[in-house]
Design a protein around this motif. Structure first.
Motif, PDB file in Angstrom:
ATOM      1  N   UNK A 150       0.726  -1.013  -0.153  1.00 51.74           N
ATOM      2  CA  UNK A 150      -0.115   0.160  -0.092  1.00 51.74           C
ATOM      3  C   UNK A 150       0.988   1.278  -0.140  1.00 51.74           C
ATOM      4  N   UNK A 151       0.275   2.436  -0.407  1.00 54.51           N
ATOM      5  CA  UNK A 151       0.952   3.603  -0.592  1.00 54.51           C
ATOM      6  C   UNK A 151       1.038   4.039   0.911  1.00 54.51           C
ATOM      7  N   UNK A 152       1.543   5.035   1.420  1.00 56.25           N
ATOM      8  CA  UNK A 152       1.253   5.839   2.693  1.00 56.25           C
ATOM      9  C   UNK A 152      -0.127   6.027   3.058  1.00 56.25           C
ATOM     10  N   UNK A 157      -5.059   5.017   6.136  1.00 61.12           N
ATOM     11  CA  UNK A 157      -6.712   4.901   5.890  1.00 61.12           C
ATOM     12  C   UNK A 157      -6.597   3.648   6.742  1.00 61.12           C
ATOM     13  N   UNK A 158      -6.186   2.523   6.259  1.00 60.24           N
ATOM     14  CA  UNK A 158      -6.128   1.260   6.576  1.00 60.24           C
ATOM     15  C   UNK A 158      -5.988   0.936   8.156  1.00 60.24           C
ATOM     16  N   UNK A 159      -4.958   1.699   8.500  1.00 62.29           N
ATOM     17  CA  UNK A 159      -4.749   1.768  10.079  1.00 62.29           C
ATOM     18  C   UNK A 159      -5.740   2.384  10.723  1.00 62.29           C
ATOM     19  N   UNK A 160      -6.387   3.238  10.205  1.00 65.11           N
ATOM     20  CA  UNK A 160      -7.436   3.957  11.021  1.00 65.11           C
ATOM     21  C   UNK A 160      -8.777   2.995  11.317  1.00 65.11           C
ATOM     22  N   UNK A 161      -9.111   2.306  10.174  1.00 65.02           N
ATOM     23  CA  UNK A 161     -10.070   1.524  10.124  1.00 65.02           C
ATOM     24  C   UNK A 161      -9.612   0.445  11.166  1.00 65.02           C
ATOM     25  N   UNK A 182      -1.590  16.721   0.881  1.00 66.23           N
ATOM     26  CA  UNK A 182      -2.668  17.604   1.363  1.00 66.23           C
ATOM     27  C   UNK A 182      -4.048  16.926   1.192  1.00 66.23           C
ATOM     28  N   UNK A 183      -4.301  16.168   0.123  1.00 66.75           N
ATOM     29  CA  UNK A 183      -5.667  15.635  -0.177  1.00 66.75           C
ATOM     30  C   UNK A 183      -5.691  14.533   0.853  1.00 66.75           C
ATOM     31  N   UNK A 184      -4.661  13.662   1.230  1.00 69.03           N
ATOM     32  CA  UNK A 184      -5.096  12.503   1.849  1.00 69.03           C
ATOM     33  C   UNK A 184      -5.338  13.143   3.227  1.00 69.03           C
ATOM     34  N   UNK A 185      -4.439  14.084   3.912  1.00 72.88           N
ATOM     35  CA  UNK A 185      -4.903  14.893   5.153  1.00 72.88           C
ATOM     36  C   UNK A 185      -6.175  15.257   5.363  1.00 72.88           C
ATOM     37  N   UNK A 186      -6.693  15.878   4.104  1.00 71.88           N
ATOM     38  CA  UNK A 186      -8.028  16.517   4.213  1.00 71.88           C
ATOM     39  C   UNK A 186      -9.009  15.283   4.299  1.00 71.88           C
ATOM     40  N   UNK A 187      -8.956  14.295   3.578  1.00 74.02           N
ATOM     41  CA  UNK A 187      -9.751  13.328   3.576  1.00 74.02           C
ATOM     42  C   UNK A 187      -9.862  12.671   4.888  1.00 74.02           C
ATOM     43  N   UNK A 188      -8.670  12.410   5.703  1.00 72.65           N
ATOM     44  CA  UNK A 188      -8.809  11.837   6.904  1.00 72.65           C
ATOM     45  C   UNK A 188      -9.431  12.618   8.133  1.00 72.65           C
ATOM     46  N   UNK A 189      -9.107  14.057   7.850  1.00 72.86           N
ATOM     47  CA  UNK A 189      -9.757  14.854   8.718  1.00 72.86           C
ATOM     48  C   UNK A 189     -11.336  14.952   8.659  1.00 72.86           C
ATOM     49  N   UNK A 190     -11.622  14.821   7.266  1.00 67.43           N
ATOM     50  CA  UNK A 190     -12.791  14.771   7.170  1.00 67.43           C
ATOM     51  C   UNK A 190     -13.748  13.609   7.716  1.00 67.43           C
ATOM     52  N   UNK A 191     -12.919  12.514   7.505  1.00 70.70           N
ATOM     53  CA  UNK A 191     -13.503  11.056   8.341  1.00 70.70           C
ATOM     54  C   UNK A 191     -13.739  11.146   9.648  1.00 70.70           C
ATOM     55  N   UNK A 211      -2.880  22.216  10.839  1.00 72.13           N
ATOM     56  CA  UNK A 211      -4.078  22.292  10.139  1.00 72.13           C
ATOM     57  C   UNK A 211      -4.913  21.280  10.797  1.00 72.13           C
ATOM     58  N   UNK A 212      -4.308  19.849  11.297  1.00 72.01           N
ATOM     59  CA  UNK A 212      -5.091  18.877  11.899  1.00 72.01           C
ATOM     60  C   UNK A 212      -5.667  19.547  13.186  1.00 72.01           C
ATOM     61  N   UNK A 213      -5.007  20.708  13.982  1.00 77.48           N
ATOM     62  CA  UNK A 213      -5.709  21.224  15.083  1.00 77.48           C
ATOM     63  C   UNK A 213      -6.772  22.154  14.637  1.00 77.48           C
ATOM     64  N   UNK A 214      -6.281  23.041  13.827  1.00 78.52           N
ATOM     65  CA  UNK A 214      -7.375  23.981  13.423  1.00 78.52           C
ATOM     66  C   UNK A 214      -8.751  23.204  12.731  1.00 78.52           C
TER      67      UNK A 214
END
Ligand SMILES: Nc1ncnc2c1ncn2[C@@H]1O[C@H](COP(=O)(O)OP(=O)(O)OP(=O)(O)O)[C@@H](O)[C@H]1O
Ligand SMILES: [Mg+2]
Lengths: 322, 266
Positions: A150-152, A157-161, A182-191, A211-214
């Motif tokens: 898997x890519x990082x 995402x798999x780790x979070x699941x 940036x996109x992966x961060x964004x997705x994870x935050x939205x999740x 960004x995570x904190x905000x």
């Protein structure tokens, strides 16, 4: 199953942890966490921030029963992390950005299945939860891929699941967005935001990405060399250091430097004076008042208020304590 | 029961992952056979020089070798990974075990299984088979019971040795090297008749790790051999007691190790 308490999810009193380290031939004590007293209520989202070596990961290990406290007390989900470790494991999910809970040589699907049986999820609960996580974390396209391929971003995402499969009440994330684009961060935050609003999950996350904190946290705990130095909102944090805000104004025509506006400091001009930057202290004036005095002097076309960078605030707090 | 299902699921997944490397099993078997024969040959050469090895003849030596070797390789098969604890510490796998609702040691034990060591067990089983055939065993219910008891206790004793090694590796910096001396030294000692052990070997593997009970003493009892003077002939029946002692030692060391653990860094 008995839900242990309805009290605070995390409660520590004067919690401390030392490490004995070998320094050449001599032995030395490192104080990793010291006199930490915090209380986190169910449903909160807390950002636990601090420089490298401030003691964040150590605190997480104390909260989850991996480490024994040297001093003080800790209760997580109303349980004693060390003594009740196995019960606590059912209530808490932990994501370590830098280590894996998955089996390297197995497909993601098999790892999730193993975890379901480790947490003794019933067949129905397992299917429902897996489907939910697969859909919302978009795992479908690589469910059959061995974890090592898997890519990082996919792996995180798999780790979070994996950490959330057993629907823990408290989710602890240690640098979950490290190395993500940036996109992966964004997705994870939205999740995480969605997970929180759907299930009322309590979040505690450490990160170096403001960004995570905000985006995610309504409360910040700032640690410096093992001790808590701030507990409150992000906005409150900037107030504690009296951080200046910056007003950027676009003017209708070239104007000489607006150096005489009350309670402001002129930072610079661009485009022959058509764009000017003024700093002001929110404690002594307001953006509205600054704007009023500005409009006496020039015709405004556009404006923006720049918040101080959170990194900058943290840097200042650290500097003031040295 | 639900817990058992979890361990079983993890082990089954390990086995499935290893089956995909089936071609190498033949290679493993070949190399294990080679190593096994070299070791047996070594025992034979020593025997040849002294004709009487600690009161046993060649046939009895083969039996001791087979019994100990089979017990060791079966223990190695399911417990061998325990003495690579530093790998688990470095990868943070142990921290992950803390986050799961099972006991740490059971998770460690059931986290892996090494099918390739089956090859080695085949060699041990062959030596045991030959040993039983060429010796003058007075076959009876009791002698079968003694052999089974010795084998099961032997597996348990070696397994305890691996767990002990895991516990000790929490303390030792180059843990694997230090504990290997005991684990493989213990295996070596077990495949030799205890009566030829050197003095330090007697101290370590006679009293501390009860290696003589894994093969030598049961064989002496089984064949009704004289053995050392100080030793009653029924001592071979005490193999389970020795295994129990080994586990007490292993579990105490493991517990002390876990207490000493400072978290995997990161
Ligand atoms: N197992 C350990 N043995 C010895 N010292 C340790 C150990 N774990 C942490 N420390 C020390 O304790 C202090 C706090 O470390 P910790 O890992 O908690 O920091 P952190 O805030 O998570 O840092 P980072 O942002 O780099 O992850 C550091 O000085 C670290 O060197
Ligand atoms: Mg850390």
């Amino acid at each position: 199953m008995i839900t242990p308490t309805i009290g605070p999810i995390i409660e520590t009193h004067d919690l401390g942890r030392d490490f004995r380290v070998r320094d050449g031939l001599r032995r030395r004590t490192v104080v990793a966490v010291d006199r930490l007293s915090i209380r986190v209520e169910p449903g909160e989202a807390v950002g636990y921030i601090g420089a490298n070596g401030a003691g964040k990961s150590t605190t997480i290990k104390l909260l989850t029963g991996i480490l024994m406290p040297t001093r003080g007390t800790v209760a997580t989900c109303g349980l004693r992390p060390m003594a009740d470790r196995r019960r606590l494991a059912r209530e808490v999910g932990v994501v370590f950005g830098q280590r894996t809970q998955l089996w390297w040589d197995l497909p993601v699907r098999d790892s999730l299945r193993l975890l379901a049986s480790i947490h003794a999820l019933g067949r129905v609960a397992e299917r429902e939860r897996t489907d939910e996580l697969v859909e919302r974390l978009e795992l479908a396209e690589f469910l059959g891929t061995p974890v090592r391929q898997l890519s990082l971003g996919q792996r995180m995402r798999a780790e979070v699941a994996a950490a959330l499969l057993h629907s823990p009440r408290l989710v602890i994330l240690d640098e979950p967005t490290i190395g993500l684009d940036v996109l992966s961060k964004q997705r994870l935050r939205e999740f995480l935001i969605a997970e929180r609003s759907r299930h009322g999950t309590t979040l505690l996350l450490t990160t170096h990405d403001m960004g995570d904190v905000e985006r995610l946290c309504d409360r910040i705990l700032l640690v410096d060399r093992g001790s808590l130095v701030y507990d409150g909102t992000l906005a409150g944090l900037s107030r504690t250091v009296g951080a200046e805000r910056v007003l950027v104004v676009d003017l209708a025509e070239p104007t000489p430097d607006l150096a005489d506006v009350p309670d402001t400091r002129h930072l610079g001009s661009e485009a022959g004076g058509m764009r000017q930057r003024l700093a002001f202290d929110p404690e002594s004036t307001t953006a509205a008042r600054v704007l009023a005095s500005l409009s006496d002097r020039a015709e405004l076309v556009d404006l923006a208020v720049e918040e101080p960078e959170i990194e900058e605030i943290v840097r200042r707090i650290y500097a003031s304590r040295r | 029961m639900a817990d058992l299902a979890a361990y079983r699921a993890v082990l089954a997944s390990r086995i499935r992952a290893q089956r995909s490397y089936r071609t190498s099993f033949v290679l493993d078997l070949a190399s294990s056979l080679l190593v096994g024969f070299v070791e047996l040959a070594e025992v034979w050469v020593v025997f040849h020089a002294v004709t009487e090895l600690g009161g046993l003849d060649l046939a009895a030596v083969v039996l001791v070798f087979g019994l100990a070797d089979l017990a060791f390789s079966l223990a190695d098969l399911s417990f061998g990974h325990c003495d690579t604890l530093p790998t688990y510490l470095r990868a943070g796998t142990l921290d992950v075990f803390y986050l799961r609702p099972q006991p740490l040691l059971l998770q460690l034990i059931t986290s892996d299984i090494s099918l390739r060591r089956l090859a080695r067990a085949v060699v041990g089983a062959a030596a045991l088979g030959v040993g039983l055939a060429v010796n003058d065993v007075a076959w009876s219910l009791a002698s079968v019971a003694l052999i089974v008891l010795a084998l099961v206790s032997g597996i348990a004793t070696f397994a305890a040795m691996f767990v002990w090694a895991a516990g000790a590796q929490f303390y030792l910096i180059d843990g694997a090297e230090a504990t290997n001396a005991f684990v493989y030294g213990g295996r070596y000692a077990a495949t030799q008749p205890a009566s030829v052990w050197s003095r330090p070997l007697v101290v370590v593997f006679g009293f501390f790790f009860p290696m003589a009970f894994t093969a030598y003493l049961p064989v002496v009892t089984l064949l009704g051999l004289p053995g050392p003077e100080w030793m009653p002939t029924w001592l071979g029946w005490c193999a389970p007691v020795a295994a129990l002692w080994a586990w007490v030692l292993a579990l105490l060391t493991w517990r002390a190790g876990v207490r000493h653990y400072q978290g995997g860094g990161g």
